[in-house]
Design a protein around this motif. Sequence first.
Motif, short mmCIF file in Angstrom:
data_model
loop_
_atom_site.label_atom_id
_atom_site.label_comp_id
_atom_site.label_asym_id
_atom_site.label_seq_id
_atom_site.Cartn_x
_atom_site.Cartn_y
_atom_site.Cartn_z
N ARG A 159 54.55 33.22 47.81
CA ARG A 159 54.24 33.58 46.43
C ARG A 159 52.77 33.96 46.24
O ARG A 159 52.46 34.95 45.57
N PRO A 160 51.83 33.21 46.83
CA PRO A 160 50.41 33.59 46.67
C PRO A 160 50.10 34.99 47.19
O PRO A 160 49.27 35.70 46.63
N ALA A 218 48.23 29.49 42.92
CA ALA A 218 49.47 29.42 43.68
C ALA A 218 49.23 29.09 45.15
O ALA A 218 50.07 28.46 45.79
N GLY A 219 48.09 29.52 45.69
CA GLY A 219 47.83 29.30 47.10
C GLY A 219 47.16 27.98 47.39
O GLY A 219 46.24 27.57 46.69
N VAL A 225 44.79 34.53 50.23
CA VAL A 225 44.71 35.21 48.94
C VAL A 225 43.53 36.16 48.89
O VAL A 225 43.65 37.34 48.54
N LEU A 226 42.37 35.66 49.25
CA LEU A 226 41.15 36.47 49.15
C LEU A 226 41.17 37.61 50.16
O LEU A 226 40.67 38.71 49.87
N ALA A 227 41.74 37.39 51.33
CA ALA A 227 41.80 38.45 52.33
C ALA A 227 42.68 39.60 51.86
O ALA A 227 42.33 40.78 52.04
N VAL A 228 43.81 39.28 51.25
CA VAL A 228 44.71 40.33 50.74
C VAL A 228 44.03 41.11 49.62
O VAL A 228 44.05 42.35 49.60
#
Length: 289
Positions: A159-160, A218-219, A225-228
Amino acid sequence: MIAVVLTLVAAFFFGLSSVMEQRSTKQVPQRRALSPRLLVDLARRTLWLTAIGVNIVGSVLQVIALHFGALAVVQPIVASDVLFAVLISVLAWRRRPDWVMLAGVMCCAAGIAVFLAVAHPSGGRKTVTFMATLPLAVALAAVLAGCLAAARWGPRRIRPVWLALACGVDFGVTAFLLKVVPDTWPEGFGDPLWQWPLYMLLIVGPIGFLLNQDAFQAGRLISPVLAVITTVDPLVSICIAHFWLKENVATAPGDIAAEVISLAVMAGGIVALAHRAPHVGRHVPSQEK
C-alpha cells in the motif's frame, strides 16, 4: 561549486524533513487516503511543524542554488535526499541498516541522478493552452484513482508503494505547473482560461502534499516511500515537458544507452525496495514506526 554545496545542504534538509514528517505521521491516528483530518492531526504536532520549517529552508537553499547553477546540475544532486533520509533514520534509531534496502535506495538515487544528467532537458516553449492539457488532466485523474484503488483494495504490504507512486506522479505534474505559471501572469486574470495553470496548481499541489503524508503514514520504513517519490517525480515532469512543452532530451546513441541503463537501475531499486520493505518492517520495533 557554490551551487553544488548549496544543493547538498538542501538535500540534507529535505532528507531530515522527510524523516521528521514520517515520524510525526506515526504519532497521530491512522486515516484513510486523502483525508484532510490527517493534516489537522499533524498540525497539532510540534515535530511536524518543525519538519515543514526545515523543508522550507531546504527549498530556499535549492532556489539559491538554481541561481548559481544549471537545473541539470542541481536536480540530480537533490535526488540524494533519499540517501540522507536513510542515513538519518538509521542514526536516529541506532540500528544497523538493511543492506538490500540500502542498495535499492542507492540504485534509485544514482539512477535518477544519471538520467537527469544525461537527458539534460532543454529548449521548448514556455506556455501551453488549456485545451491541450485536458488529456493530461484526465490521465492524472485516472492514475491517481488507480493508485488509490490499489492502495485500498490491493495487498496491504505494498500500500505505501501505491500511495508513493500517486504522490510522485502528482508532484511531477505540480513541477510542470510551477514551470508554466509565471509565464501566464502577464496575460492577466480577465479570462479564467488564461490562468488555468494557477487554478490547477491550487488543486493538484495540496493533493500531492496530502498523498505524501499518507504514504509516510502507511509505510513502516521511510526508504521505499521516499525512493519511489524521488524517482517518479522528475521522470513524470520530464515526460510532460517533452510532450506538452516540446522540450528536448539528449538522443545521441550513447546518451540513449545511458538513459535506458539508468532507468533499468531505478526500476531494479524500486522492485528491491518493494519486496524487501515488508520483511524488514516486521522487525522494526513499534516505537520506530
